[in-house]
Motif scaffolding. Sequence first.
Motif, PDB file in Angstrom:
ATOM      1  N   ASN A   1       0.848  -1.189   0.000  1.00  0.00           N
ATOM      2  CA  ASN A   1       0.000   0.000   0.000  1.00  0.00           C
ATOM      3  C   ASN A   1       0.886   1.242   0.000  1.00  0.00           C
ATOM      4  OD1 ASN A   1      -2.386   1.572   0.244  1.00  0.00           O
ATOM      5  ND2 ASN A   1      -2.005   1.782   2.419  1.00  0.00           N
ATOM      6  N   LYS A   2       0.685   2.094  -0.968  1.00  0.00           N
ATOM      7  CA  LYS A   2       1.493   3.312  -1.077  1.00  0.00           C
ATOM      8  C   LYS A   2       0.764   4.546  -0.560  1.00  0.00           C
ATOM      9  CE  LYS A   2       4.711   0.904  -2.885  1.00  0.00           C
ATOM     10  NZ  LYS A   2       5.593   0.274  -1.949  1.00  0.00           N
ATOM     11  N   ASP A   3      -0.515   4.409  -0.216  1.00  0.00           N
ATOM     12  CA  ASP A   3      -1.308   5.542   0.270  1.00  0.00           C
ATOM     13  C   ASP A   3      -1.029   5.743   1.761  1.00  0.00           C
ATOM     14  OD1 ASP A   3      -3.181   7.432   1.006  1.00  0.00           O
ATOM     15  OD2 ASP A   3      -4.894   6.380   0.114  1.00  0.00           O
ATOM     16  N   SER A   4      -0.311   6.802   2.108  1.00  0.00           N
ATOM     17  CA  SER A   4       0.065   7.030   3.504  1.00  0.00           C
ATOM     18  C   SER A   4      -0.881   7.995   4.233  1.00  0.00           C
ATOM     19  CB  SER A   4       1.511   7.537   3.592  1.00  0.00           C
ATOM     20  OG  SER A   4       1.632   8.769   2.925  1.00  0.00           O
ATOM     21  N   SER A   5      -2.028   8.283   3.618  1.00  0.00           N
ATOM     22  CA  SER A   5      -3.020   9.114   4.315  1.00  0.00           C
ATOM     23  C   SER A   5      -3.680   8.268   5.401  1.00  0.00           C
ATOM     24  CB  SER A   5      -4.088   9.614   3.341  1.00  0.00           C
ATOM     25  OG  SER A   5      -4.898   8.532   2.897  1.00  0.00           O
ATOM     26  N   LYS A   6      -4.272   8.929   6.383  1.00  0.00           N
ATOM     27  CA  LYS A   6      -4.940   8.184   7.458  1.00  0.00           C
ATOM     28  C   LYS A   6      -6.025   7.269   6.900  1.00  0.00           C
ATOM     29  CE  LYS A   6      -5.871  10.395  11.373  1.00  0.00           C
ATOM     30  NZ  LYS A   6      -6.179  11.426  12.386  1.00  0.00           N
ATOM     31  N   THR A   7      -6.846   7.804   5.994  1.00  0.00           N
ATOM     32  CA  THR A   7      -7.921   6.968   5.434  1.00  0.00           C
ATOM     33  C   THR A   7      -7.359   5.834   4.580  1.00  0.00           C
ATOM     34  OG1 THR A   7      -8.197   8.538   3.610  1.00  0.00           O
ATOM     35  CG2 THR A   7      -9.691   8.766   5.485  1.00  0.00           C
ATOM     36  N   GLY A   8      -6.278   6.088   3.858  1.00  0.00           N
ATOM     37  CA  GLY A   8      -5.652   5.046   3.044  1.00  0.00           C
ATOM     38  C   GLY A   8      -5.095   3.921   3.889  1.00  0.00           C
TER      39      GLY A   8
ATOM     40  N   LEU B   1       5.081   1.876  10.802  1.00  0.00           N
ATOM     41  CA  LEU B   1       4.171   3.007  10.940  1.00  0.00           C
ATOM     42  C   LEU B   1       4.673   3.832  12.121  1.00  0.00           C
ATOM     43  CD1 LEU B   1       1.514   4.556  10.322  1.00  0.00           C
ATOM     44  CD2 LEU B   1       0.394   3.018  11.942  1.00  0.00           C
ATOM     45  N   VAL B   2       4.893   5.104  11.905  1.00  0.00           N
ATOM     46  CA  VAL B   2       5.267   6.015  12.984  1.00  0.00           C
ATOM     47  C   VAL B   2       4.198   7.089  13.039  1.00  0.00           C
ATOM     48  CG1 VAL B   2       6.992   7.619  13.894  1.00  0.00           C
ATOM     49  CG2 VAL B   2       7.737   5.589  12.617  1.00  0.00           C
ATOM     50  N   ILE B   3       3.641   7.284  14.227  1.00  0.00           N
ATOM     51  CA  ILE B   3       2.588   8.285  14.409  1.00  0.00           C
ATOM     52  C   ILE B   3       2.929   9.193  15.583  1.00  0.00           C
ATOM     53  CG2 ILE B   3       0.731   6.916  13.391  1.00  0.00           C
ATOM     54  CD1 ILE B   3      -0.128   6.181  16.256  1.00  0.00           C
ATOM     55  N   SER B   4       2.325  10.355  15.567  1.00  0.00           N
ATOM     56  CA  SER B   4       2.428  11.297  16.670  1.00  0.00           C
ATOM     57  C   SER B   4       1.024  11.492  17.216  1.00  0.00           C
ATOM     58  CB  SER B   4       2.993  12.624  16.154  1.00  0.00           C
ATOM     59  OG  SER B   4       2.958  13.595  17.166  1.00  0.00           O
ATOM     60  N   ILE B   5       0.890  11.316  18.529  1.00  0.00           N
ATOM     61  CA  ILE B   5      -0.421  11.472  19.158  1.00  0.00           C
ATOM     62  C   ILE B   5      -0.230  11.893  20.615  1.00  0.00           C
ATOM     63  CG2 ILE B   5      -0.524   8.991  19.633  1.00  0.00           C
ATOM     64  CD1 ILE B   5      -3.570   9.186  19.469  1.00  0.00           C
ATOM     65  N   ALA B   6      -0.917  12.921  21.015  1.00  0.00           N
ATOM     66  CA  ALA B   6      -0.887  13.405  22.397  1.00  0.00           C
ATOM     67  C   ALA B   6       0.537  13.549  22.926  1.00  0.00           C
ATOM     68  CB  ALA B   6      -1.720  12.483  23.295  1.00  0.00           C
TER      69      ALA B   6
END
Length: 170
Positions: free
Chosen positions: A41-48, A70-75
């Motif tokens: 999967n190449k779609d790196s948007s949240k919905t993708g 997957l690296v995310i930033s949250i709170a």
Amino acid sequence: MKIFSVVGVSNSGKNGIIKHCMKTLISMKETEVVYFSSNRNKDSSKTGIISFIDKSIEEGLVTDRNIKILVISIANKIIGLTTYGDSFKDIELALIKAQEKAVNKTGNELDYFVCARHKKNNIRNEFHGKCKKLDEIMTIKSVKLKSESKDKWNEENKKHAEELLEKMGY
């Protein structure tokens, strides 16, 4: 950094647990995707990413190569997750890459890293000396179900994902 390891035998749902965690975290309004890498999967948007996770769970794509990193930033926390799980070398490379992307894109190191391991591996020994600061390693056990019901297995994975997210404070 705290490392969370989902531990279980082959085909016990480790990746499913991690994917449910990914989906829950990405679905939160305040989450920002810092980095995403996948062979499929190449779609790196949240919905993708959410669509890809849903599809891989529905189709039973249990391979650990589905979502490399997957690296995310949250709170105000930076979280790295990988579905790699059988080879420590792969996990170590994913951790190094996740840490690199976190620092380059946010200026901060990972607070949490989530991976999967087999029971036979000693994750404490494997990570000892590999991280500059390693606060804690926590394990979540996944158990191979005797039931062949995909829905039952998926529900068990969700339950374990909720347990993991609770330990992470989400």
